[in-house]
Design a protein around this motif. Structure first.
Motif, PDB file in Angstrom:
ATOM      1  N   GLY A 145      -0.210  -8.180 -17.479  1.00  0.00           N
ATOM      2  CA  GLY A 145      -1.300  -7.253 -16.899  1.00  0.00           C
ATOM      3  C   GLY A 145      -1.247  -5.854 -17.440  1.00  0.00           C
ATOM      4  N   ALA A 146      -2.266  -5.216 -17.597  1.00  0.00           N
ATOM      5  CA  ALA A 146      -2.606  -3.857 -17.915  1.00  0.00           C
ATOM      6  C   ALA A 146      -1.671  -2.904 -16.960  1.00  0.00           C
ATOM      7  CB  ALA A 146      -4.000  -3.303 -17.659  1.00  0.00           C
ATOM      8  N   SER A 147      -1.331  -1.938 -17.410  1.00  0.00           N
ATOM      9  CA  SER A 147      -0.781  -0.927 -16.868  1.00  0.00           C
ATOM     10  C   SER A 147      -1.361  -0.453 -15.452  1.00  0.00           C
ATOM     11  CB  SER A 147      -0.866   0.425 -17.511  1.00  0.00           C
ATOM     12  OG  SER A 147      -0.080   1.622 -16.761  1.00  0.00           O
ATOM     13  N   GLY A 148      -0.782  -0.353 -14.146  1.00  0.00           N
ATOM     14  CA  GLY A 148      -1.278  -0.106 -13.138  1.00  0.00           C
ATOM     15  C   GLY A 148      -1.672  -1.507 -12.304  1.00  0.00           C
ATOM     16  N   SER A 149      -1.562  -2.570 -12.866  1.00  0.00           N
ATOM     17  CA  SER A 149      -2.019  -3.764 -12.192  1.00  0.00           C
ATOM     18  C   SER A 149      -1.105  -4.521 -11.281  1.00  0.00           C
ATOM     19  CB  SER A 149      -2.169  -4.880 -13.300  1.00  0.00           C
ATOM     20  OG  SER A 149      -1.232  -5.210 -14.017  1.00  0.00           O
ATOM     21  N   GLY A 150      -0.065  -3.657 -10.994  1.00  0.00           N
ATOM     22  CA  GLY A 150       1.044  -3.981  -9.697  1.00  0.00           C
ATOM     23  C   GLY A 150       2.213  -4.941 -10.288  1.00  0.00           C
ATOM     24  N   LYS A 151       2.454  -4.976 -11.651  1.00  0.00           N
ATOM     25  CA  LYS A 151       3.602  -5.869 -12.073  1.00  0.00           C
ATOM     26  C   LYS A 151       4.882  -5.321 -11.392  1.00  0.00           C
ATOM     27  CE  LYS A 151       2.485  -4.928 -16.399  1.00  0.00           C
ATOM     28  NZ  LYS A 151       1.631  -4.029 -16.289  1.00  0.00           N
ATOM     29  N   SER A 152       5.186  -4.135 -11.610  1.00  0.00           N
ATOM     30  CA  SER A 152       6.628  -3.516 -11.112  1.00  0.00           C
ATOM     31  C   SER A 152       6.535  -3.553  -9.739  1.00  0.00           C
ATOM     32  CB  SER A 152       6.540  -2.208 -12.054  1.00  0.00           C
ATOM     33  OG  SER A 152       6.656  -2.109 -13.224  1.00  0.00           O
TER      34      SER A 152
ATOM     35  N   ALA B  32      -4.612   6.313  -0.151  1.00  0.00           N
ATOM     36  CA  ALA B  32      -4.066   5.018  -0.045  1.00  0.00           C
ATOM     37  C   ALA B  32      -4.237   4.485  -1.354  1.00  0.00           C
ATOM     38  CB  ALA B  32      -4.387   4.184   1.041  1.00  0.00           C
ATOM     39  N   VAL B  33      -2.958   3.853  -1.920  1.00  0.00           N
ATOM     40  CA  VAL B  33      -3.243   3.069  -3.274  1.00  0.00           C
ATOM     41  C   VAL B  33      -3.011   1.820  -2.930  1.00  0.00           C
ATOM     42  CG1 VAL B  33      -2.164   2.804  -5.483  1.00  0.00           C
ATOM     43  CG2 VAL B  33      -2.429   5.235  -4.606  1.00  0.00           C
ATOM     44  N   HIS B  34      -3.612   0.821  -3.173  1.00  0.00           N
ATOM     45  CA  HIS B  34      -3.405  -0.735  -2.937  1.00  0.00           C
ATOM     46  C   HIS B  34      -2.824  -1.142  -4.140  1.00  0.00           C
ATOM     47  CE1 HIS B  34      -5.506  -0.446   1.042  1.00  0.00           C
ATOM     48  NE2 HIS B  34      -6.604   0.177   0.245  1.00  0.00           N
ATOM     49  N   ALA B  35      -1.505  -1.227  -4.189  1.00  0.00           N
ATOM     50  CA  ALA B  35      -0.829  -1.942  -5.417  1.00  0.00           C
ATOM     51  C   ALA B  35      -0.850  -3.332  -5.469  1.00  0.00           C
ATOM     52  CB  ALA B  35       0.572  -1.094  -5.426  1.00  0.00           C
ATOM     53  N   LEU B  36      -0.713  -3.983  -4.400  1.00  0.00           N
ATOM     54  CA  LEU B  36      -0.638  -5.539  -4.272  1.00  0.00           C
ATOM     55  C   LEU B  36      -1.924  -5.688  -3.200  1.00  0.00           C
ATOM     56  CD1 LEU B  36       2.912  -6.478  -4.610  1.00  0.00           C
ATOM     57  CD2 LEU B  36       1.227  -6.419  -6.409  1.00  0.00           C
TER      58      LEU B  36
ATOM     59  N   THR C 132       0.805  -1.133  -0.035  1.00  0.00           N
ATOM     60  CA  THR C 132       0.114   0.015   0.171  1.00  0.00           C
ATOM     61  C   THR C 132       1.044   1.286   0.001  1.00  0.00           C
ATOM     62  OG1 THR C 132      -1.684  -1.241   1.205  1.00  0.00           O
ATOM     63  CG2 THR C 132      -1.871   1.082   1.122  1.00  0.00           C
ATOM     64  N   TYR C 133       0.682   2.032  -0.865  1.00  0.00           N
ATOM     65  CA  TYR C 133       1.391   3.258  -1.015  1.00  0.00           C
ATOM     66  C   TYR C 133       0.569   4.493  -0.358  1.00  0.00           C
ATOM     67  CZ  TYR C 133       4.583   1.347  -4.365  1.00  0.00           C
ATOM     68  OH  TYR C 133       5.544   0.326  -5.005  1.00  0.00           O
ATOM     69  N   GLY C 134       1.156   5.475   0.512  1.00  0.00           N
ATOM     70  CA  GLY C 134       0.274   6.161   1.108  1.00  0.00           C
ATOM     71  C   GLY C 134      -0.613   5.638   2.209  1.00  0.00           C
TER      72      GLY C 134
HETATM   73  P1  ADP Z   1       2.232  -1.774 -13.405  1.00  0.00           P
HETATM   74  O1  ADP Z   1       3.624  -2.188 -13.338  1.00  0.00           O
HETATM   75  O2  ADP Z   1       1.640  -3.072 -13.481  1.00  0.00           O
HETATM   76  O3  ADP Z   1       1.957  -0.890 -14.669  1.00  0.00           O
HETATM   77  P2  ADP Z   1       2.783  -0.451 -10.726  1.00  0.00           P
HETATM   78  O4  ADP Z   1       3.317  -2.005  -9.888  1.00  0.00           O
HETATM   79  O5  ADP Z   1       3.852   0.209 -11.173  1.00  0.00           O
HETATM   80  O6  ADP Z   1       1.905  -1.143 -12.088  1.00  0.00           O
HETATM   81  O7  ADP Z   1       1.793   0.237  -9.921  1.00  0.00           O
HETATM   82  C1  ADP Z   1       0.666  -0.566  -9.306  1.00  0.00           C
HETATM   83  C2  ADP Z   1      -0.166   0.762  -8.460  1.00  0.00           C
HETATM   84  O8  ADP Z   1       0.391   1.383  -7.802  1.00  0.00           O
HETATM   85  C3  ADP Z   1      -0.449   1.753  -9.620  1.00  0.00           C
HETATM   86  O9  ADP Z   1      -1.930   2.151  -9.197  1.00  0.00           O
HETATM   87  C4  ADP Z   1       0.454   2.919  -9.376  1.00  0.00           C
HETATM   88  O10 ADP Z   1      -0.096   4.136  -9.576  1.00  0.00           O
HETATM   89  C5  ADP Z   1       0.711   2.690  -7.978  1.00  0.00           C
HETATM   90  N1  ADP Z   1       2.118   2.947  -7.387  1.00  0.00           N
HETATM   91  C6  ADP Z   1       3.047   2.578  -7.993  1.00  0.00           C
HETATM   92  N2  ADP Z   1       4.125   3.021  -7.269  1.00  0.00           N
HETATM   93  C7  ADP Z   1       3.963   4.036  -6.523  1.00  0.00           C
HETATM   94  C8  ADP Z   1       4.399   5.066  -5.549  1.00  0.00           C
HETATM   95  N3  ADP Z   1       5.802   5.022  -5.382  1.00  0.00           N
HETATM   96  N4  ADP Z   1       3.419   5.707  -4.886  1.00  0.00           N
HETATM   97  C9  ADP Z   1       2.435   5.913  -5.111  1.00  0.00           C
HETATM   98  N5  ADP Z   1       1.660   4.974  -5.999  1.00  0.00           N
HETATM   99  C10 ADP Z   1       2.361   3.853  -6.583  1.00  0.00           C
END
Ligand code: ADP
Ligand code: MG
Length: 363
Positions: free
Chosen positions: A48-55, A27-31, A20-22
């Protein structure tokens, strides 16, 4: 930490990872709870689509980031319990990264860029050998600015190879390259990983790339893994609409399964990949299972036709639903055609939807 990991063991194992970021409203639930096992020596793709949490997941596996909750193990080692210094050591000793941007030092030649990492690696390859493996033997003395994008990415791959890490984590490494280069580099990445027994986690949003590279594909959506399996299985036998759509175009129609016959608006079809009990259901086909022509009970109206080479891909309409199929002959836009339906890729419960988020809102 283990120095001679063997095949068959798990290189990575995560349990219930959340990130969770923030906090609070922002809060953004990335995973949202990721369980993943990656056997040593395997090539796994996170699709997965952009924003799905891969990175985010990749960075946690690589020790660049930390999970909010859950466990992540590299062989016997607990990444989640390591100090910052230990994580840095882990990255240096065991992990190679290749990103979309090559991150080469502009003032160093290709050779020197590769040599740089071999100075801190345990069992490095000779930089010249690594550059030969990626086909850049003749360009070793060139600077990044003198190399094309594809060549620079090959230097980045050689740099990772030369460090000879046990795992290599790729984050959309080919996204900036033209299709021809991409094909060549995919084949190269696969071959080198195989030959060196490297464990690979490869992030992409491109289904074709996922199908080509992965021994296994894990489909991510909204911070979760929603499908996992061999490429042919996740393609041909998905277990959810979102998972089906992640691998390529599908047609979804309402049908009825009475225990003997699977009825659909396109006619009765074989009851394959049945995941719903008797009653109404949703039937999913891949385009190659819907052929134009034959004696189906209804006519569909053609909206779009695209040449594929061996045949034609068409999009048609039936009562507001999109039908995506194949045709041996060129179809005219606006024409009415019958469709012969083949075996479905999935027969799902009638309430199957794409919207995970909506399910959560009501849960
Ligand atoms: P993907 O690689 O699948 O495109 P990410 O893992 O980069 O997805 O991101 C997943 C979610 O987490 C997205 O909604 C992204 O905006 C958010 N996110 C990623 N990194 C951060 C960060 N450092 N701070 C806040 N939100 C983040
Ligand atoms: Mg990403």
């Amino acid at each position: 930490m283990q120095d001679a990991p063997s095949r068959g063991k798990l290189a990575f194992r995560t349990q219930g990872i959340t990130k969770t970021y923030g906090a609070g409203e922002a809060a953004v639930h990335a995973l949202r709870g990721v369980d993943l096992e990656v056997p040593s020596g395997e090539l796994i793709v996170l699709l997965g689509a952009s924003g799905s949490g891969k990175s985010t997941l990749l960075n946690i596996l690589g020790g660049l980031d930390r999970a909010s909750k859950g466990r992540a193990q590299f062989f016997e080692a607990e990444l989640t319990e390591m100090s910052d210094a230990e994580l840095t050591m882990y990255r240096r000793k065991h992990v190679g990264f290749v990103f979309q941007f090559y991150n080469l030092m502009p003032s160093l030649t290709a050779f020197e860029n590769v040599e740089l990492v071999t100075e801190i690696a345990d069992n490095p390859l000779d930089p010249a050998e690594a550059l030969s493996l990626v086909g850049l033997k003749e360009r070793m003395d060139h600077f990044p600015a003198q190399l094309s994008g594809g060549e620079q990415q090959r230097v980045a791959i050689a740099r990772t190879l030369a460090a000879a890490p046990e795992v290599v984590l790729y984050d959309e490494p080919l996204a900036n390259l033209d299709p021809e280069r991409r094909r060549g580099l995919r084949a190269l990445i696969r071959r080198l990983a195989r030959e060196h027994g490297t464990t690979l986690v490869y992030v992409t949003h491109d289904p074709a790339e996922a199908l080509e590279i992965g021994d296994e594909i894990a489909v991510m959506e909204e911070g979760r893994i929603i499908e996992r399996g061999a490429p042919e299985d996740v393609y041909a036998r998905p277990t959810s609409l979102a998972g089906a759509r992640a691998l390529g175009p599908i047609t979804v129609l309402h049908g009825t399964w009475d225990g003997e016959t699977l009825q659909t608006p396109l006619g009765d079809v074989p009851a394959t990949n049945l995941q719903a009990g008797p009653g109404p259901c949703r039937v999913v086909w891949r385009p190659e299972s819907l052929r134009a022509g034959g004696v189906g009970p209804v006519e569909v109206v053609v909206d779009d036709v695209v040449a594929r080479g061996p045949d034609w891909a068409f999009v048609a309409r039936l009562d507001g639903h999109e039908i995506r199929g194949r045709s041996a002959d060129r179809l005219e836009v606006g024409a009415s055609v019958r469709v012969t339906p083949g075996a479905p890729a999935a027969v799902l419960a009638p309430e199957a939807t794409l919207a995970t988020r909506r399910e959560e809102a009501t849960a």
